[in-house]
Scaffold this active site. Structure first.
Site, PDB file in Angstrom:
ATOM      1  N   LYS A   2       0.839  -1.208   0.000  1.00 40.55           N
ATOM      2  CA  LYS A   2       0.000   0.000   0.000  1.00 40.55           C
ATOM      3  C   LYS A   2       0.873   1.258   0.000  1.00 40.55           C
ATOM      4  O   LYS A   2       0.641   2.188  -0.762  1.00 40.55           O
ATOM      5  CB  LYS A   2      -0.907  -0.005   1.242  1.00 40.55           C
ATOM      6  CG  LYS A   2      -1.585   1.317   1.510  1.00 40.55           C
ATOM      7  CD  LYS A   2      -2.464   1.265   2.738  1.00 40.55           C
ATOM      8  CE  LYS A   2      -1.843   1.768   4.003  1.00 40.55           C
ATOM      9  NZ  LYS A   2      -1.476   3.179   4.063  1.00 40.55           N
ATOM     10  N   ARG A  47      -0.415  14.751  12.732  1.00 42.60           N
ATOM     11  CA  ARG A  47       0.190  14.609  11.414  1.00 42.60           C
ATOM     12  C   ARG A  47       0.276  15.918  10.635  1.00 42.60           C
ATOM     13  O   ARG A  47      -0.370  16.081   9.598  1.00 42.60           O
ATOM     14  CB  ARG A  47      -0.545  13.531  10.606  1.00 42.60           C
ATOM     15  CG  ARG A  47      -0.513  12.199  11.307  1.00 42.60           C
ATOM     16  CD  ARG A  47      -1.197  11.115  10.543  1.00 42.60           C
ATOM     17  NE  ARG A  47      -0.302  10.381   9.675  1.00 42.60           N
ATOM     18  CZ  ARG A  47      -0.648   9.272   9.034  1.00 42.60           C
ATOM     19  NH1 ARG A  47      -1.840   8.793   9.161  1.00 42.60           N
ATOM     20  NH2 ARG A  47       0.210   8.659   8.258  1.00 42.60           N
TER      21      ARG A  47
HETATM   22  C1  UD1 Z   1       3.890   6.925   6.123  1.00 42.99           C
HETATM   23  C2  UD1 Z   1       3.055   5.690   5.896  1.00 42.99           C
HETATM   24  C3  UD1 Z   1       2.440   5.199   7.207  1.00 42.99           C
HETATM   25  C4  UD1 Z   1       3.544   4.981   8.247  1.00 42.99           C
HETATM   26  C5  UD1 Z   1       4.410   6.227   8.383  1.00 42.99           C
HETATM   27  C6  UD1 Z   1       5.624   6.024   9.277  1.00 42.99           C
HETATM   28  C7  UD1 Z   1       2.260   5.965   3.637  1.00 42.99           C
HETATM   29  C8  UD1 Z   1       1.120   6.193   2.736  1.00 42.99           C
HETATM   30  N1  UD1 Z   1       1.992   5.990   4.945  1.00 42.99           N
HETATM   31  O1  UD1 Z   1       3.009   7.940   6.614  1.00 42.99           O
HETATM   32  O2  UD1 Z   1       1.790   3.952   6.964  1.00 42.99           O
HETATM   33  O3  UD1 Z   1       2.962   4.713   9.501  1.00 42.99           O
HETATM   34  O4  UD1 Z   1       4.914   6.628   7.079  1.00 42.99           O
HETATM   35  O5  UD1 Z   1       6.393   4.974   8.821  1.00 42.99           O
HETATM   36  O6  UD1 Z   1       3.380   5.713   3.208  1.00 42.99           O
HETATM   37  N2  UD1 Z   1       5.491  14.741  10.581  1.00 42.99           N
HETATM   38  C9  UD1 Z   1       5.618  16.068  10.891  1.00 42.99           C
HETATM   39  N3  UD1 Z   1       5.602  16.968   9.865  1.00 42.99           N
HETATM   40  C10 UD1 Z   1       5.502  16.593   8.565  1.00 42.99           C
HETATM   41  C11 UD1 Z   1       5.397  15.223   8.245  1.00 42.99           C
HETATM   42  C12 UD1 Z   1       5.390  14.310   9.286  1.00 42.99           C
HETATM   43  O7  UD1 Z   1       5.711  16.449  12.057  1.00 42.99           O
HETATM   44  O8  UD1 Z   1       5.496  17.460   7.672  1.00 42.99           O
HETATM   45  C13 UD1 Z   1       5.454  13.752  11.675  1.00 42.99           C
HETATM   46  C14 UD1 Z   1       4.118  12.990  11.697  1.00 42.99           C
HETATM   47  O9  UD1 Z   1       3.144  13.724  12.395  1.00 42.99           O
HETATM   48  C15 UD1 Z   1       4.500  11.710  12.389  1.00 42.99           C
HETATM   49  C16 UD1 Z   1       5.942  11.483  11.917  1.00 42.99           C
HETATM   50  O10 UD1 Z   1       6.400  12.729  11.429  1.00 42.99           O
HETATM   51  O11 UD1 Z   1       4.466  11.881  13.781  1.00 42.99           O
HETATM   52  C17 UD1 Z   1       6.077  10.439  10.832  1.00 42.99           C
HETATM   53  O12 UD1 Z   1       5.290  10.804   9.733  1.00 42.99           O
HETATM   54  P1  UD1 Z   1       5.651  10.420   8.240  1.00 42.99           P
HETATM   55  O13 UD1 Z   1       6.942   9.662   8.190  1.00 42.99           O
HETATM   56  O14 UD1 Z   1       5.531  11.629   7.405  1.00 42.99           O
HETATM   57  O15 UD1 Z   1       4.478   9.431   7.900  1.00 42.99           O
HETATM   58  P2  UD1 Z   1       3.494   9.457   6.645  1.00 42.99           P
HETATM   59  O16 UD1 Z   1       4.259   9.753   5.421  1.00 42.99           O
HETATM   60  O17 UD1 Z   1       2.319  10.287   6.978  1.00 42.99           O
END
Ligand code: UD1
Length: 420
Positions: free
Chosen positions: A22, A121
């Site tokens: 996914k 997020r």
């Molecule tokens: C992706 C995955 C999800 C997985 C996650 C962590 C997809 C579609 N989803 O989600 O299944 O659980 O990686 O492995 O690939 N954050 C910030 N600012 C930002 C972006 C992220 O603070 O701009 C924080 C988020 O709130 C979270 C952490 O960073 O606490 C990790 O998020 P991120 O690695 O971005 O996860 P996703 O890409 O949303």
């Protein structure tokens, strides 16, 4: 609201062949916008997140067909630059479309995704990366407006290796002028798959899978054909189903380095795991051993997407395990539901909890709190000889293709009740 009725106690065993990941297919689908041509993608899972992303691609003018695991996207005539608010609200990860949209068009508008059940997020890292590449961003009444005044390669330093922000940065940089250097990039295998897909369409991306990624911008991309990598999280989930029920599981197609962070923990719990002929063989433990500490962290650490399922495993272990969730601030919602099923779980802080193994779990009516939390409840139910009812299964169907049929094929007694 559909639900599963599971009468557990049967061994979950046999052969498993899992379709693509996914978390790999969603950014790859976003990337199809970039080539202004046809993308043929095989091994695509039939999950609701994919169908949702198809709707988004169609809404901007792509022609899309999907059958038998093959997805064909023709983005030649895509011309709508605004992504409808309802899409981003429903599927938070649709924000990864932003980088590809601004790579292709001079302007795009997308709704701010807001929080979701497992955490707030934010998308500050996504926006920072696009700004470094010269995109002008206006945030206006819950919408993000991106203007491609000057899309130029640059240095991007992430203070945290966000998966989605790394993908958005790559997608936007593919058609920028010059070279983009991403430091402290996320290293998840799905990012490497995105790189491979992009390079097959003529992009020049290297380093994905490490914490330094370099992208040399190109002007034109071409038609592409690609096979999505197997879903390490779905495979890990079925491995725990077998391990919990004393079944042996053979998985046809795995990438060892993708599986190791999960396999390592399952070995600590007493499983035997052997890799052979491109696949994997799991033998269950005679007694489930507790794991002192499970701490989630970015790849190659233990994935947050397996935390809930491993917790179910530990509810039946021979001792005490401590779980520390470091990626999302609210990813323990399954604990309350597992407790309803008889698990012994105590919160130490909001993101640390202690699980003391019990002899057996008991049936109850439970609700899937989110995708992986829902899978954790299914795993628990597979160990309970009485009927367990799990509602809100739409969460589970976002990320697990045909889970009830796959489990049935492996020996489970699962009934899906469709309620509209
Ligand atoms: C992706 C995955 C999800 C997985 C996650 C962590 C997809 C579609 N989803 O989600 O299944 O659980 O990686 O492995 O690939 N954050 C910030 N600012 C930002 C972006 C992220 O603070 O701009 C924080 C988020 O709130 C979270 C952490 O960073 O606490 C990790 O998020 P991120 O690695 O971005 O996860 P996703 O890409 O949303």
């Amino acid at each position: 609201m559909s639900k599963y009725i599971i009468k557990g106690g049967n061994k979950i065993e046999g052969k498993l062949n899992i379709r693509g990941a996914k978390n790999a297919i969603l950014p790859i689908m976003a990337a199809t916008i970039l080539n202004e041509s046809v993308s043929i993608i095989h091994n695509v899972p039939d999950i609701s997140d994919v169908h949702f992303m198809i709707k988004i691609l169609e809404s901007i003018g792509c022609k899309v067909s999907y059958s038998d695991g093959t997805l064909i996207v023709d983005s030649s005539f895509a011309d709508q630059v605004e992504i409808e608010e309802c899409y981003v609200r429903k599927m938070r990860s649709s924000i990864i479309i932003m980088g590809a949209m601004i790579g292709r068009f001079d302007y795009t508008k997308i709704s701010y995704p807001g929080g979701c059940a497992i955490g707030s997020r934010p998308i500050d890292l996504h926006l920072k990366a696009l700004k470094e590449l010269g995109i002008r961003i206006e945030e206006d009444e819950g919408f993000i407006k991106c203007y491609k005044d000057n899309l130029e390669g640059n240095i991007i330093n992430f203070e945290f290796p966000s998966v989605g922000a790394t993908e958005n940065a790559i997608l936007a940089a593919v058609k920028a002028t010059g070279i983009t250097k991403i430091y402290n990039a996320a290293r998840e295998p799905e990012i490497e798959d995105l790189q491979n897909f992009l390079n097959k369409m003529g992009a020049k991306v290297k380093g994905a899978g490490t914490n330094y990624i370099e992208i040399e911008g190109v002007r034109k991309l071409r038609k592409v054909e690609h096979d999505v990598i197997p879903d390490r999280i779905a495979i890990g989930t079925y491995m725990i189903a077998s391990a919990l029920t004393s079944g042996k599981l053979e998985v046809d197609n795995v990438v060892i380095s993708h599986m190791e962070p999960i396999s390592d923990k399952l070995r600590s719990a007493g499983c035997e795991i052997e890799y052979k002929n491109g696949g994997l063989l799991l033998k269950p433990p005679s007694k489930i051993k507790s794991i002192d500490l499970v701490r989630t962290s970015p790849h190659p650490g233990f994935p947050t997407d397996m935390q809930a399922q491993l917790m179910t495993f530990m509810t039946l272990s021979d001792g005490i395990s401590v779980f520390h969730e470091t990626i999302f601030e609210n990813r323990f919602m399954h604990c309350a539901e597992l407790s309803r099923l008889g698990a012994n779980i105590k919160y130490i802080t909001e993101n640390i909890c202690m699980i003391k193994g019990v002899e057996k779990l008991r049936s109850a009516k439970v609700k899937s709190p989110d995708l992986r939390g829902g899978a954790a409840l299914v795993l628990a139910a597979l160990t309970i000889p009485q009927e367990t009812e799990i509602s809100n299964i739409y969460h589970i169907e976002r990320g697990y293709e045909n889970i009830e049929n796959i489990l049935r094929g492996l020996g489970a007694d699962v009934l899906k009740i469709e309620e509209i």
